[in-house]
Scaffold this active site. Sequence first.
Site, mmCIF file in Angstrom:
data_model
loop_
_atom_site.group_PDB
_atom_site.id
_atom_site.type_symbol
_atom_site.label_atom_id
_atom_site.label_comp_id
_atom_site.label_asym_id
_atom_site.label_seq_id
_atom_site.Cartn_x
_atom_site.Cartn_y
_atom_site.Cartn_z
ATOM 1 N N HIS A 1 5.805 -0.942 -2.557
ATOM 2 C CA HIS A 1 5.413 -0.251 -3.810
ATOM 3 C C HIS A 1 5.517 1.251 -3.651
ATOM 4 C CE1 HIS A 1 2.982 -4.006 -5.249
ATOM 5 N NE2 HIS A 1 4.270 -4.118 -5.444
ATOM 6 N N ASN B 1 0.828 -1.202 0.000
ATOM 7 C CA ASN B 1 0.000 0.000 0.000
ATOM 8 C C ASN B 1 0.863 1.253 0.000
ATOM 9 O OD1 ASN B 1 -2.035 -1.844 0.187
ATOM 10 N ND2 ASN B 1 -2.359 -1.594 2.389
ATOM 11 N N CYS C 1 16.969 16.158 -8.117
ATOM 12 C CA CYS C 1 17.605 15.632 -6.906
ATOM 13 C C CYS C 1 18.674 16.598 -6.397
ATOM 14 C CB CYS C 1 18.246 14.278 -7.253
ATOM 15 S SG CYS C 1 19.148 13.504 -5.905
#
Length: 270
Positions: A125, A108, A160
């Site tokens: 995930h 989840n 980044c």
Amino acid sequence: MEDLIAKAAGQLARSRYAVALTGAGMSTESGVPDFRGPNGVWTRNPDAERQAYESYYRFQRDPKAYWIERMTAVTWLKDMESARPNPGHHALAELEEMSILKSIVTQNIDNLHQKAGSKKVLDYHGNISLLRCYSCDTRYDPQQYELERMLAEDRLPPYCQKCNGVLKSDVVHFNEAIPPDVAKHSQEEVAGCDVMLICGTSAVVYPFAMLPRMAKQERAGRKTVIIEINAEATPLTAEGVSDYLIQGKTGTILPKVLEAVKQKRKAEGQ
Ligand code: APR
């Protein structure tokens, strides 16, 4: 069902290293739809699943368009961010506080285990509350970027701060590799557990669905007890990967299992 709840509570109370693997069924009682259940997102709109397979390619082709769409068109993200944990999440968090549950490996992305107070959560995930660098996998809190301002000033996508790679959501899209750090830590948790709870997952998506099968393999004669808690039987049930299925709602069953564990500990003077 009550005898299976008592059985699971006994196995958890005696466990050395219990781990929970969870899926979208954990969050339906928080108002977050699952994918393949009777009212699942893919069940109701098969085309949505096909589109989901496109997400990763869209990002790779045009990160700016991916970001603009994510910030302007995607509504389910806002619903998920306002969801609250349900009694099933809180029961797993309390089992961790009791030092019985050592970690959760969840499919989840909704951050509800963390909102319920669980500390060791592996987001297999990814997690909607984080950004991740496409090049070096460094994760960021979105608060570190003024994303709304970047959208208004046409300065998306964010980059980044370590390697200047382009950032994406931490959510792992179909066809995207599981981040190596999460994959490694999840396998370590599974390899070391002696009791595994599998809650609210249809167990059809790989490589996550490999984890229970890895746990099932006898290791040096040590058998892992695998307990499914799910609204319906799954391939893990059919293939005998799980030892037994407690069929029903995680939001009802997990608090009952927790209560039974507490009663056992009380009876043993712990
Ligand atoms: N209690 C117990 N089980 C439930 C509940 C509930 N309250 N609500 C639904 N379920 C069950 C459904 O019957 C189904 O078997 O949970 C399972 C959810 O399965 P999926 O919808 O397939 O969700 P999940 O297994 O997490 O999917 C895995 O697929 O689409 C991808 O990335 C997505 O992480 C997701 C992955």
